[in-house]
Design an enzyme around this catalytic site. Structure first.
Site, PDB file in Angstrom:
ATOM      1  N   GLU A  24     -32.295  58.774 -11.889  1.00  0.00           N
ATOM      2  CA  GLU A  24     -31.807  59.696 -12.918  1.00  0.00           C
ATOM      3  C   GLU A  24     -32.921  60.084 -13.887  1.00  0.00           C
ATOM      4  OE1 GLU A  24     -28.436  56.880 -13.150  1.00  0.00           O
ATOM      5  OE2 GLU A  24     -27.313  58.603 -13.867  1.00  0.00           O
ATOM      6  N   HIS A  35     -21.923  60.814 -14.126  1.00  0.00           N
ATOM      7  CA  HIS A  35     -23.002  60.492 -13.174  1.00  0.00           C
ATOM      8  C   HIS A  35     -23.525  61.773 -12.504  1.00  0.00           C
ATOM      9  CE1 HIS A  35     -20.866  56.360 -12.466  1.00  0.00           C
ATOM     10  NE2 HIS A  35     -21.839  56.186 -13.342  1.00  0.00           N
ATOM     11  N   ASN A  48     -32.781  57.451 -22.955  1.00  0.00           N
ATOM     12  CA  ASN A  48     -31.351  57.219 -22.710  1.00  0.00           C
ATOM     13  C   ASN A  48     -30.889  56.278 -23.806  1.00  0.00           C
ATOM     14  OD1 ASN A  48     -28.840  56.558 -21.805  1.00  0.00           O
ATOM     15  ND2 ASN A  48     -29.473  55.852 -19.783  1.00  0.00           N
ATOM     16  N   ARG A  85     -13.885  48.020 -14.660  1.00  0.00           N
ATOM     17  CA  ARG A  85     -12.900  49.086 -14.956  1.00  0.00           C
ATOM     18  C   ARG A  85     -11.885  49.206 -13.830  1.00  0.00           C
ATOM     19  NH1 ARG A  85     -17.284  53.664 -16.223  1.00  0.00           N
ATOM     20  NH2 ARG A  85     -18.761  52.100 -16.912  1.00  0.00           N
ATOM     21  N   ARG A 101     -30.905  62.016 -22.155  1.00  0.00           N
ATOM     22  CA  ARG A 101     -29.643  61.944 -21.412  1.00  0.00           C
ATOM     23  C   ARG A 101     -28.503  62.075 -22.415  1.00  0.00           C
ATOM     24  NH1 ARG A 101     -26.361  56.836 -19.490  1.00  0.00           N
ATOM     25  NH2 ARG A 101     -24.789  57.939 -18.281  1.00  0.00           N
TER      26      ARG A 101
END
Ligand code: AMP
Length: 405
Positions: A385, A180, A7, A241, A91
């Protein structure tokens, strides 16, 4: 087979080496400050001590070399040579509309990933740098790309189109993509498995609540809606955010602060969310919970506003699916923050949810929080993940070897 999961960010590279048979993590680690002074790698072999080494890493090639050195090191390594890495899974954040599942990476696919980079300018170029470095150093090893957006490619146009002139979608692929996806896919599948049911028979709402956060509606195995959009800024309020807001706020703030659209976007990405709403206390829910318990009203409002938004999305997705059978919480907040799960469930009780206060104290474990007679199973399913990427990589590499692609 050992599968190396990568990743790659612009200055960091996370990795895990996973045994595809046992699905155990053989080793994992992180390269940080790639391209800067003080670059270092942290490497943890399974059952061994974590070690940190400062190594000059001017670029991602150097970082991948450092990873290979750590994995094959005589003393601290877990494999003898590169030959023991059967495949690499990367990823990739954005797959645009082209990639609805994982793919074997070749030059044509890499060019296609490059072509959608305009949709994720902060992420895809960094992912590609990692892919190129690995291909250079391990040219013989098959590699797969696993996309954050892929699982949500089943959304129908009514869910993914913005209410904008249609030519922007046609000309610029301006639409909602969602992110996601690997986590929403893994968690919804695992939730069904834990209940002894088929995912194809269930209406599942996955709440991935981490530093970034999104909710998805997985209707009989297919993602039909999710809260993030063209970028990961839309949807829930997050650590820093803003999530959903009136778009006119952008020009309002540009005017008041005498700044550019880019600067406002930076505020919405980095200074907003629970951090902004709490008056700057923290983006970490542990700090906010402490502050709220100590009587800080802003921290309390930030936590309650966060729960309200998650509750609203759950209500909306239950409406979209004509009901809900499972609500699954995952990621840092979803897995660990029992009080937040309890706040959210206050908004979902009308759907027939309940959570057991004792089981809700558990952290980071697979657990069913509801009771068997509840209309909705509420559960915690820690996401994984890396394992999901390793599984998809194995499937794609094996299919490639059998000429099925
Ligand atoms: P993630 O992005 O999934 O790694 O989630 C990171 C976030 O999870 C942190 O910023 C925290 O807000 C939250 N988190 C992690 N551990 C806990 C905990 N024990 N209690 C509450 N929140 C937590």
């Amino acid at each position: 087979m050992n599968i190396l999961v990568i990743n790659c960010g612009s200055s960091s590279l996370k990795y895990q080496l996973i045994d595809s048979v046992t699905e155990e993590v053989v080793a994992k680690g992180l390269c940080e400050r790639i391209g800067s002074a003080g670059a270092c790698i942290t490497h943890t072999p399974a059952g061994g001590e974590k070690l940190t080494r400062e190594i000059p890493m001017p670029d991602h090639d150097a970082a991948v070399s450092a990873v290979i050195d750590c994995l094959t090191d005589e003393e601290t390594g877990v494999i003898h040579s590169l030959g023991e890495i059967g495949a690499v899974g990367h990823r990739i954040v954005h797959g645009g509309e082209r990639f609805a599942s994982a793919v074997l990476l070749d030059e044509e696919v890499i060019a296609a990933v490059e072509a959608v980079s305009a949709l994720a300018p902060l992420h895809n170029p960094a992912n590609l740098t990692g892919i190129r470095a690995c291909r250079k150093l391990m040219p013989e090893v098959p590699m797969a790309g696993v996309f954050d957006t892929a699982f949500h490619q089943t959304m129908p146009p009514k869910a993914y189109l913005y209410a904008l002139p249609l030519e922007y979608y046609r000309d610029y692929q301006l639409r909602r993509y969602g992110f996601h996806g690997t986590s929403h896919d893994y968690v919804s599948a695992r939730a069904a498995q834990l209940l002894g049911r088929k995912r194809e028979d269930l209406r599942i709402i996955v709440c991935h609540l981490g530093n970034g956060a999104s909710v998805s509606a997985v209707d009989h195995g297919r993602s039909i809606d999710t809260s993030m959009g063209l970028t990961p800024l839309e949807g829930l309020m997050m650590g820093t955010r803003s999530g959903d807001l009136d778009p006119a706020i952008i020009t309002f703030l540009m005017d008041r602060l005498d700044c550019s659209a880019g600067e406002v976007l930076s505020i919405l990405n980095h200074k907003s969310g629970v951090l902004g709403l709490s008056g700057g206390i923290s983006n970490d829910f542990r700090d906010l919970t402490k502050a709220a318990a100590a009587g800080d009203e802003n921290a309390e409002t930030a936590l309650e506003a966060y729960a309200l938004r998650v509750g609203k999305y759950i209500g909306a997705y239950a409406a979209e699916m004509g009901g809900v059978d499972v609500i699954a919480f995952t990621a840092g907040v979803g897995e660990n923050d029992g009080p937040m799960r309890a706040r959210i469930s206050e908004y979902t009780r009308f759907l027939g949810t309940s959570i057991d206060p004792e089981r809700n104290k558990l952290r980071g474990e697979e657990v069913i929080l509801s009771s068997p007679e509840d209309a909705v199973a509420t559960m915690v399913v820690p996401t994984n993940e890396e394992l999901a990427i390793a599984r998809q990589t194995l499937a794609i590499v094996e299919a490639g070897a059998q000429g099925k692609l």
